[in-house]
Design a protein around this motif. Structure first.
Motif, PDB file in Angstrom:
ATOM      1  N   VAL A   1     114.611  33.020  47.846  1.00  0.00           N
ATOM      2  CA  VAL A   1     114.025  32.453  49.073  1.00  0.00           C
ATOM      3  C   VAL A   1     112.695  31.805  48.403  1.00  0.00           C
ATOM      4  O   VAL A   1     112.304  32.171  47.502  1.00  0.00           O
ATOM      5  N   GLU A   2     112.186  30.890  49.153  1.00  0.00           N
ATOM      6  CA  GLU A   2     110.934  30.195  48.484  1.00  0.00           C
ATOM      7  C   GLU A   2     109.744  31.011  49.047  1.00  0.00           C
ATOM      8  O   GLU A   2     109.722  31.735  49.955  1.00  0.00           O
ATOM      9  N   ARG A   3     108.647  31.158  48.237  1.00  0.00           N
ATOM     10  CA  ARG A   3     107.703  31.915  48.504  1.00  0.00           C
ATOM     11  C   ARG A   3     106.518  30.945  48.800  1.00  0.00           C
ATOM     12  O   ARG A   3     105.996  30.212  48.260  1.00  0.00           O
ATOM     13  N   GLU A   4     106.213  31.227  50.077  1.00  0.00           N
ATOM     14  CA  GLU A   4     105.202  30.329  50.757  1.00  0.00           C
ATOM     15  C   GLU A   4     104.183  31.111  51.765  1.00  0.00           C
ATOM     16  O   GLU A   4     104.789  31.901  52.166  1.00  0.00           O
ATOM     17  N   PHE A   5     103.105  31.007  51.382  1.00  0.00           N
ATOM     18  CA  PHE A   5     101.824  31.243  52.294  1.00  0.00           C
ATOM     19  C   PHE A   5     101.448  32.719  52.311  1.00  0.00           C
ATOM     20  O   PHE A   5     100.641  33.292  52.725  1.00  0.00           O
ATOM     21  N   LEU A   6     102.322  33.729  51.552  1.00  0.00           N
ATOM     22  CA  LEU A   6     102.473  35.174  51.943  1.00  0.00           C
ATOM     23  C   LEU A   6     101.717  35.774  50.246  1.00  0.00           C
ATOM     24  O   LEU A   6     102.303  35.161  49.465  1.00  0.00           O
ATOM     25  N   PRO A   7     101.121  36.424  50.258  1.00  0.00           N
ATOM     26  CA  PRO A   7     100.665  37.305  48.795  1.00  0.00           C
ATOM     27  C   PRO A   7     102.008  37.917  48.317  1.00  0.00           C
ATOM     28  O   PRO A   7     103.051  38.099  49.171  1.00  0.00           O
ATOM     29  N   GLU A   8     101.888  37.861  47.102  1.00  0.00           N
ATOM     30  CA  GLU A   8     103.144  38.441  46.197  1.00  0.00           C
ATOM     31  C   GLU A   8     103.680  39.891  46.796  1.00  0.00           C
ATOM     32  O   GLU A   8     104.967  39.974  46.986  1.00  0.00           O
ATOM     33  N   ASP A   9     102.728  40.663  47.276  1.00  0.00           N
ATOM     34  CA  ASP A   9     103.306  42.104  47.779  1.00  0.00           C
ATOM     35  C   ASP A   9     103.829  42.009  49.115  1.00  0.00           C
ATOM     36  O   ASP A   9     104.159  42.820  49.675  1.00  0.00           O
ATOM     37  N   ASP A  10     103.753  40.781  49.893  1.00  0.00           N
ATOM     38  CA  ASP A  10     104.108  40.635  51.403  1.00  0.00           C
ATOM     39  C   ASP A  10     105.162  39.760  51.389  1.00  0.00           C
ATOM     40  O   ASP A  10     105.563  39.504  52.469  1.00  0.00           O
ATOM     41  N   THR A  11     105.717  39.162  50.323  1.00  0.00           N
ATOM     42  CA  THR A  11     106.800  38.055  50.444  1.00  0.00           C
ATOM     43  C   THR A  11     107.978  38.754  50.951  1.00  0.00           C
ATOM     44  O   THR A  11     108.550  39.925  50.338  1.00  0.00           O
ATOM     45  N   PRO A  12     108.802  38.067  51.846  1.00  0.00           N
ATOM     46  CA  PRO A  12     109.991  38.662  52.514  1.00  0.00           C
ATOM     47  C   PRO A  12     111.025  38.294  51.335  1.00  0.00           C
ATOM     48  O   PRO A  12     110.939  37.249  50.814  1.00  0.00           O
ATOM     49  N   ARG A  13     111.752  39.294  51.141  1.00  0.00           N
ATOM     50  CA  ARG A  13     113.154  38.987  50.421  1.00  0.00           C
ATOM     51  C   ARG A  13     114.265  39.118  51.269  1.00  0.00           C
ATOM     52  O   ARG A  13     114.366  39.690  52.321  1.00  0.00           O
ATOM     53  N   LEU A  14     115.300  38.003  50.988  1.00  0.00           N
ATOM     54  CA  LEU A  14     116.304  37.881  52.003  1.00  0.00           C
ATOM     55  C   LEU A  14     117.568  38.410  51.324  1.00  0.00           C
ATOM     56  O   LEU A  14     117.901  38.089  50.177  1.00  0.00           O
ATOM     57  N   TYR A  15     118.312  39.310  52.217  1.00  0.00           N
ATOM     58  CA  TYR A  15     119.491  39.799  51.795  1.00  0.00           C
ATOM     59  C   TYR A  15     120.561  39.239  52.744  1.00  0.00           C
ATOM     60  O   TYR A  15     120.349  39.131  53.766  1.00  0.00           O
ATOM     61  N   THR A  16     121.811  39.179  52.163  1.00  0.00           N
ATOM     62  CA  THR A  16     122.915  38.550  52.991  1.00  0.00           C
ATOM     63  C   THR A  16     124.318  39.344  52.700  1.00  0.00           C
ATOM     64  O   THR A  16     124.454  40.014  51.502  1.00  0.00           O
ATOM     65  N   ARG A  17     124.703  39.200  53.734  1.00  0.00           N
ATOM     66  CA  ARG A  17     126.428  39.723  53.467  1.00  0.00           C
ATOM     67  C   ARG A  17     127.378  38.710  54.327  1.00  0.00           C
ATOM     68  O   ARG A  17     127.087  38.402  55.279  1.00  0.00           O
ATOM     69  N   ARG A  18     128.337  38.348  53.494  1.00  0.00           N
ATOM     70  CA  ARG A  18     129.313  37.190  54.162  1.00  0.00           C
ATOM     71  C   ARG A  18     130.476  38.019  54.611  1.00  0.00           C
ATOM     72  O   ARG A  18     131.023  38.865  54.139  1.00  0.00           O
ATOM     73  N   ALA A  19     131.346  37.107  55.588  1.00  0.00           N
ATOM     74  CA  ALA A  19     132.414  37.495  55.973  1.00  0.00           C
ATOM     75  C   ALA A  19     133.408  37.509  54.698  1.00  0.00           C
ATOM     76  O   ALA A  19     133.354  36.437  54.254  1.00  0.00           O
ATOM     77  N   ARG A  20     134.465  38.259  54.868  1.00  0.00           N
ATOM     78  CA  ARG A  20     135.503  38.303  53.655  1.00  0.00           C
ATOM     79  C   ARG A  20     136.487  36.867  53.851  1.00  0.00           C
ATOM     80  O   ARG A  20     136.656  36.568  54.997  1.00  0.00           O
ATOM     81  N   PRO A  21     136.771  36.265  52.982  1.00  0.00           N
ATOM     82  CA  PRO A  21     137.723  35.238  53.001  1.00  0.00           C
ATOM     83  C   PRO A  21     138.995  35.553  53.626  1.00  0.00           C
ATOM     84  O   PRO A  21     139.581  36.802  53.606  1.00  0.00           O
ATOM     85  N   PRO A  22     139.623  34.792  54.559  1.00  0.00           N
ATOM     86  CA  PRO A  22     141.069  35.287  55.337  1.00  0.00           C
ATOM     87  C   PRO A  22     142.071  35.513  54.095  1.00  0.00           C
ATOM     88  O   PRO A  22     141.917  34.804  53.121  1.00  0.00           O
ATOM     89  N   ALA A  23     142.856  36.552  54.208  1.00  0.00           N
ATOM     90  CA  ALA A  23     143.624  36.726  53.594  1.00  0.00           C
ATOM     91  C   ALA A  23     144.881  35.646  53.349  1.00  0.00           C
ATOM     92  O   ALA A  23     145.156  34.902  54.183  1.00  0.00           O
ATOM     93  N   ALA A  24     145.252  35.568  51.963  1.00  0.00           N
ATOM     94  CA  ALA A  24     146.348  34.532  51.629  1.00  0.00           C
ATOM     95  C   ALA A  24     147.435  34.727  52.241  1.00  0.00           C
ATOM     96  O   ALA A  24     147.788  35.722  52.479  1.00  0.00           O
ATOM     97  N   PRO A  25     148.310  33.442  52.975  1.00  0.00           N
ATOM     98  CA  PRO A  25     149.578  33.918  53.692  1.00  0.00           C
ATOM     99  C   PRO A  25     150.690  34.561  52.836  1.00  0.00           C
ATOM    100  O   PRO A  25     150.660  34.169  51.551  1.00  0.00           O
TER     101      PRO A  25
END
Length: 368
Positions: free
Chosen positions: A344-368
């Motif tokens: 994520v881009e670091r903008e406007f916030l001091p280093e120790d207050d910068t939010p870190r983004l974590y993600t979890r994606r849906a699993r791809p559909p199983a192959a037929p």
């Protein structure tokens, strides 16, 4: 939060019976109940049947279906006798609600296949006041239940309905029985019991607007909290839920949940969505725990369960969580729950207050 349910069922039934007893000499079998296809008598019998059915479901802790029984009336029972049965079945439901522990649930199909004691009580109250309205309309009687009862029903089993100027006209509109300025007529409806998601050690219980309002007001939301009070973040989440409810954009399945420990029924934190999924299927979650519950893996367990449920849906493709750079424990929670760190881009916030983004994606559909 005050115990809710038994007294309200009794109040609704008493008001209904008091009014309808003034018209027991009228013809109930030849008159339709308001906009229904049923006669007034058939509608009153339906009310009694629902009240005893709800009492049976909750008392018997039905799990997968309705208990296979129904109520029948003596052939020679007149209108006064029918109202006697309504009083009796109402008393039974009120008694069952009062004596059922708060975390117990039993089968009801709409929409997540279970309801707790407040849900069954609210459904019972709704059946009584709405069908009393129908019967009264058919018989030419004036009827309006207490506004508090109507609001209680709306905030428990109609969380998807934006509040109107007054609770009773709003409930009538929401059930296809009236009009509200600026809103389209309702032609089909269901009430909406809260979603509950079980995990190994916890139950994630969806917060109703009624519970959220109590939390915002400084109450307990109907939960017994470990440490005697929720963490402040829970009250903030409840405020967000309540704001969405009043704006008419609240979708209960993308609301907030209390994390309730199964071993003792104590709430240990909250977890919820910051909003509904966008067009790309992305939505954000947040969570907190009361201090005595931290360090036991509860947050990881809850986040993982919610992620599994959400990402199995067709409308969710990506879950996000923003965590402060210095909040290592929370970052560890997300990592253990299958989230990965994103840039994520670091903008406007001091280093120790910068939010870190974590993600979890849906699993791809199983192959037929």
């Amino acid at each position: 939060m005050r115990a809710w349910g038994g007294d309200q069922v009794a109040e609704a039934v008493a008001g209904s019976v008091e009014l309808l007893r003034t018209a027991t000499d009228e013809d109930w079998t030849g008159v339709r109940a308001g906009r229904l296809e049923w006669t007034c008598r058939r509608t009153a019998e339906h009310v009694a049947g629902d009240l005893i059915a709800y009492a049976g479901q909750l008392a018997g802790r039905a799990r997968t279906a309705y208990a296979p029984f129904e109520i029948t009336f003596d052939e020679d029972a007149g209108q006064a006798g029918v109202l006697d049965v309504v009083e009796t079945t109402g008393a039974l439901l009120a008694a069952v609600v009062r004596t059922t522990p708060p975390r117990v649930r039993a089968f009801h199909p709409y929409p997540f296949r279970s309801a707790d004691r407040e849900g069954f009580a609210a459904m019972g109250v709704a059946e009584v006041i709405l069908h009393t309205h129908d019967i009264a309309e058919g018989l030419g009687l004036a009827y309006e239940p207490p506004a508090g009862l109507c609001e209680d029903v709306l905030t428990r089993i109609f969380p998807h309905v934006r509040p109107g100027p007054e609770p009773w006209p709003t409930l009538l509109w929401a059930t296809g029985r009236g009009e509200l300025p600026g809103r389209a007529p309702v032609t089909g409806w269901r009430w909406h019991n809260n979603l509950v998601l079980p995990t190994g050690r916890l139950t994630l219980e969806g917060l109703t607007p009624a519970a959220a309002a109590d939390l915002v007001a400084g109450g307990d939301g109907g939960f017994v909290w470990l440490g005697d009070a929720p963490y402040e973040g829970t009250r903030e989440v409840a405020a967000g839920l309540l704001k969405a409810y009043h704006a008419g954009v609240h979708r209960p399945e993308f609301g907030a949940f209390a994390l309730v420990r199964r071993e003792d029924g104590r709430a240990v934190g909250s977890l919820g969505f910051h909003g509904t999924p966008d067009e790309e299927g992305r939505t954000e979650i947040g969570y907190d725990l009361v201090v005595p519950a931290r360090g036991h893996g509860y947050a990881t367990e809850a986040v993982d369960a919610l992620a599994e449920w959400a990402l199995a849906r067709d409308d969710v493709r990506l879950l996000c969580a923003a965590v402060r750079e210095a909040n290592t424990p929370s970052q560890n929670v997300l990592t253990r729950a299958g989230f990965v760190r994103a840039d994520v881009e670091r903008e406007f916030l001091p280093e120790d207050d910068t939010p870190r983004l974590y993600t979890r994606r849906a699993r791809p559909p199983a192959a037929p």
